[in-house]
Design a protein around this motif. Structure first.
Motif, PDB file in Angstrom:
ATOM      1  N   ILE A 164       0.922  -1.143  -0.112  1.00 52.34           N
ATOM      2  CA  ILE A 164      -0.055   0.177  -0.026  1.00 52.34           C
ATOM      3  C   ILE A 164       0.782   1.225  -0.068  1.00 52.34           C
ATOM      4  CG2 ILE A 164      -0.214   0.095   2.474  1.00 52.34           C
ATOM      5  CD1 ILE A 164      -2.983   1.065   2.087  1.00 52.34           C
ATOM      6  N   GLY A 175      -1.792   5.985   0.706  1.00 54.18           N
ATOM      7  CA  GLY A 175      -2.863   5.004   0.950  1.00 54.18           C
ATOM      8  C   GLY A 175      -3.965   4.620  -0.145  1.00 54.18           C
ATOM      9  N   ARG A 183      -2.627   0.491  -4.121  1.00 55.54           N
ATOM     10  CA  ARG A 183      -2.482  -0.787  -3.697  1.00 55.54           C
ATOM     11  C   ARG A 183      -2.120  -1.983  -4.977  1.00 55.54           C
ATOM     12  NH1 ARG A 183      -6.650   1.513  -0.887  1.00 55.54           N
ATOM     13  NH2 ARG A 183      -7.013   1.140   1.367  1.00 55.54           N
ATOM     14  N   THR A 242      -6.871  -8.036   1.472  1.00 54.83           N
ATOM     15  CA  THR A 242      -7.031  -6.515   1.534  1.00 54.83           C
ATOM     16  C   THR A 242      -6.053  -5.956   2.456  1.00 54.83           C
ATOM     17  OG1 THR A 242      -9.499  -6.644   0.992  1.00 54.83           O
ATOM     18  CG2 THR A 242      -8.591  -4.558   1.580  1.00 54.83           C
ATOM     19  N   SER A 258      -4.316  -2.333   4.043  1.00 51.87           N
ATOM     20  CA  SER A 258      -4.906  -0.982   4.589  1.00 51.87           C
ATOM     21  C   SER A 258      -4.125  -0.619   5.532  1.00 51.87           C
ATOM     22  CB  SER A 258      -6.363  -1.032   5.092  1.00 51.87           C
ATOM     23  OG  SER A 258      -6.199  -1.931   6.156  1.00 51.87           O
TER      24      SER A 258
END
Length: 125
Positions: free
Chosen positions: A50, A54, A57, A68, A70
């Motif tokens: 990432i 932000g 990805r 996922t 984050s």
């Protein structure tokens, strides 16, 4: 910087896990972060990254649509949500920080200069 990964464990195929990696030190928000994994007898491989903003990805094909990544800059933490786990996901998972700040996502492990100690994920069939 020190990186502390946690959240691994033993799960069954199809289950979910969420890994966390807390970074100490300043300027967490200026660095792209990544997750890598290594299985016994295999080389360390890229899992996800990432960007420092932000907004960017990237995922390995083997985990795309299941994992996922984050980040929470207020907590200096990067996460890896892993769903629909498979036995082949079994590995030690490492978080890492890119060597240079303000850089985009990258898959090469040599571009990451700080590594956590790893957390073991075991998926039984």
């Amino acid at each position: 910087v020190q990186l502390q990964a946690s959240g691994g464990g033993l799960v069954q195929a199809g289950d979910s896990l969420k890994l966390s990696c807390v970074a100490s030190g300043p300027n967490f928000s200026r660095y792209t972060m990544g997750w890598f994994r290594q299985s016994p007898g295999k080389e360390r491989e890229f899992v996800a990254a990432i960007s420092w903003t932000g907004n960017g990805r990237d995922y390995a094909e083997s985990v795309k649509d299941r994992f996922t990544i984050s980040r929470d800059t207020s907590m200096n933490t990067v996460y890896l949500q892993m769903n629909s786990l498979k036995p082949e996901d079994t590995a030690v998972y490492y978080c890492a920080r890119r060597r240079t700040s303000l850089q985009p996502t990258a898959r090469g492990s040599s571009l990451y200069g700080s590594w956590g100690q790893g957390t073991l994920v075991t998926v039984s069939s």
